[in-house]
Design a protein around this motif. Sequence first.
Motif, short mmCIF file in Angstrom:
data_model
loop_
_atom_site.label_atom_id
_atom_site.label_comp_id
_atom_site.label_asym_id
_atom_site.label_seq_id
_atom_site.Cartn_x
_atom_site.Cartn_y
_atom_site.Cartn_z
N CYS A 229 8.78 -17.63 16.36
CA CYS A 229 7.43 -17.74 16.93
C CYS A 229 6.38 -17.82 15.84
O CYS A 229 5.45 -18.65 15.89
CB CYS A 229 7.14 -16.55 17.83
N ARG A 230 6.51 -16.96 14.83
CA ARG A 230 5.53 -16.93 13.76
C ARG A 230 5.59 -18.20 12.92
O ARG A 230 4.54 -18.74 12.51
CB ARG A 230 5.74 -15.68 12.90
N TRP A 231 6.79 -18.71 12.69
CA TRP A 231 6.93 -19.97 11.94
C TRP A 231 6.17 -21.08 12.66
O TRP A 231 5.42 -21.86 12.04
CB TRP A 231 8.41 -20.34 11.81
N MET A 232 6.35 -21.15 13.96
CA MET A 232 5.68 -22.20 14.74
C MET A 232 4.17 -22.05 14.68
O MET A 232 3.44 -23.02 14.45
CB MET A 232 6.14 -22.16 16.19
N ARG A 233 3.67 -20.83 14.86
CA ARG A 233 2.23 -20.60 14.85
C ARG A 233 1.61 -20.93 13.50
O ARG A 233 0.48 -21.41 13.42
CB ARG A 233 1.93 -19.15 15.22
N HIS B 285 11.65 -5.12 16.73
CA HIS B 285 12.31 -6.00 15.78
C HIS B 285 12.25 -5.37 14.38
O HIS B 285 11.59 -4.36 14.18
CB HIS B 285 11.65 -7.38 15.77
N ASP B 286 12.94 -5.99 13.44
CA ASP B 286 12.97 -5.48 12.08
C ASP B 286 12.02 -6.31 11.21
O ASP B 286 12.25 -7.51 11.00
CB ASP B 286 14.39 -5.55 11.51
N THR B 287 10.98 -5.69 10.71
CA THR B 287 9.95 -6.40 9.96
C THR B 287 10.50 -7.04 8.68
O THR B 287 10.14 -8.17 8.34
CB THR B 287 8.80 -5.45 9.59
N ALA B 288 11.37 -6.33 7.99
CA ALA B 288 11.92 -6.87 6.74
C ALA B 288 12.73 -8.13 6.99
O ALA B 288 12.66 -9.10 6.21
CB ALA B 288 12.78 -5.81 6.06
N LEU B 289 13.50 -8.14 8.07
CA LEU B 289 14.30 -9.32 8.39
C LEU B 289 13.39 -10.50 8.76
O LEU B 289 13.63 -11.64 8.34
CB LEU B 289 15.26 -9.01 9.54
N VAL B 290 12.36 -10.23 9.53
CA VAL B 290 11.42 -11.28 9.90
C VAL B 290 10.77 -11.88 8.66
O VAL B 290 10.66 -13.11 8.51
CB VAL B 290 10.34 -10.73 10.87
N GLU B 291 10.34 -11.03 7.74
CA GLU B 291 9.66 -11.51 6.54
C GLU B 291 10.62 -12.29 5.64
O GLU B 291 10.23 -13.30 5.03
CB GLU B 291 9.06 -10.34 5.77
N ALA B 292 11.87 -11.86 5.57
CA ALA B 292 12.85 -12.59 4.76
C ALA B 292 13.07 -13.99 5.33
O ALA B 292 13.16 -14.98 4.58
CB ALA B 292 14.17 -11.83 4.71
N ALA B 293 13.14 -14.08 6.65
CA ALA B 293 13.32 -15.38 7.29
C ALA B 293 12.12 -16.28 7.01
O ALA B 293 12.26 -17.43 6.59
CB ALA B 293 13.52 -15.20 8.79
N LEU B 294 10.92 -15.75 7.21
CA LEU B 294 9.72 -16.56 7.02
C LEU B 294 9.53 -17.01 5.58
O LEU B 294 8.93 -18.05 5.31
CB LEU B 294 8.49 -15.77 7.49
N GLY C 67 18.61 -22.48 11.44
CA GLY C 67 19.08 -23.72 12.06
C GLY C 67 17.97 -24.43 12.82
O GLY C 67 17.84 -25.66 12.75
N ALA C 68 17.16 -23.65 13.54
CA ALA C 68 16.06 -24.24 14.30
C ALA C 68 15.01 -24.86 13.38
O ALA C 68 14.54 -25.97 13.61
CB ALA C 68 15.41 -23.18 15.19
N VAL C 69 14.66 -24.13 12.34
CA VAL C 69 13.66 -24.64 11.39
C VAL C 69 14.17 -25.90 10.69
O VAL C 69 13.45 -26.89 10.54
CB VAL C 69 13.29 -23.56 10.36
N ALA C 70 15.44 -25.88 10.27
CA ALA C 70 16.02 -27.05 9.61
C ALA C 70 16.06 -28.25 10.55
O ALA C 70 15.86 -29.39 10.11
CB ALA C 70 17.43 -26.73 9.12
#
Length: 257
Positions: A159-163, A118-127, A86-89
């Motif tokens: 955070c990673r998306w923003m960076r 945190h869960d790395t797999a979830l973060v990567e799926a989001a990114l 939602g934030a990215v959209a």
Amino acid sequence: MRTVVITGAASGIGRATAELLRERGQRVVGVDLHDADVCVDLASSQGRLRLVDEVDRLTGSHVDAVVANAGLAVPSPAAVAVNYFGAVATLEGLRPLLLGSSAPRAALTSSMASLMEHDTALVEAALSGDEEKAMVLTAELVAADRGHLVYSSTKVALCRWMRQRAAGADWAGAGIPLNGIAPGVVVTPMTEGMLATPEQRAQLAAMVPMPLHGIMEPDVPARLLAWLVDEENSHLCGQMVFVDGGSDVVLRGDSTW
């Protein structure tokens, strides 16, 4: 008069930011599930598209700043849908409306929880933009009694998306500072269940140490967001600013990364 769009504007940090900017004479277009200028559900793709359409209509296609603040602190797929997708959209969808501003600005609300496990797999799926996979992984975490990793994972991903994007052509290259805040514990409807008793407050303080003044009211991060989207902020780029009473310092010591 500047026009600022704020998601999650009906309560907590979003409401405090909206009130502060209105007091300063700015026009705020509030977005939330209810009690807002634009009432949409950012957990759904339809809601995200409607957000852009409604803001476009209400502002005449001109926005000076966007604050992607809406979030959920629940161990469920809805938190991933709102906090990250939602934030990215919101930011990507409203970015074209910023291009006509003489001083466009954008900010997002993360959390000091981005420092936690945190869960790395979830973060990567989001990114990777795979919302369907992210929903499946979230459900698996909850089923495995690891739901506590959901919220922090959404904030790490944000955070990673923003960076990854702040210094690129779409943001810095277009003259748009994109930054974020990472609050510590804030007294909001989202946290009231965690702050109901002295014992709960003590337990939370042990997890989130805030040696400078302790738990804060929402006006504190609101003032930081207000500055990030103000014309005065001309050169801050891709920074996650921790407004956390010292949690970042306590947890990470002298590391600046």
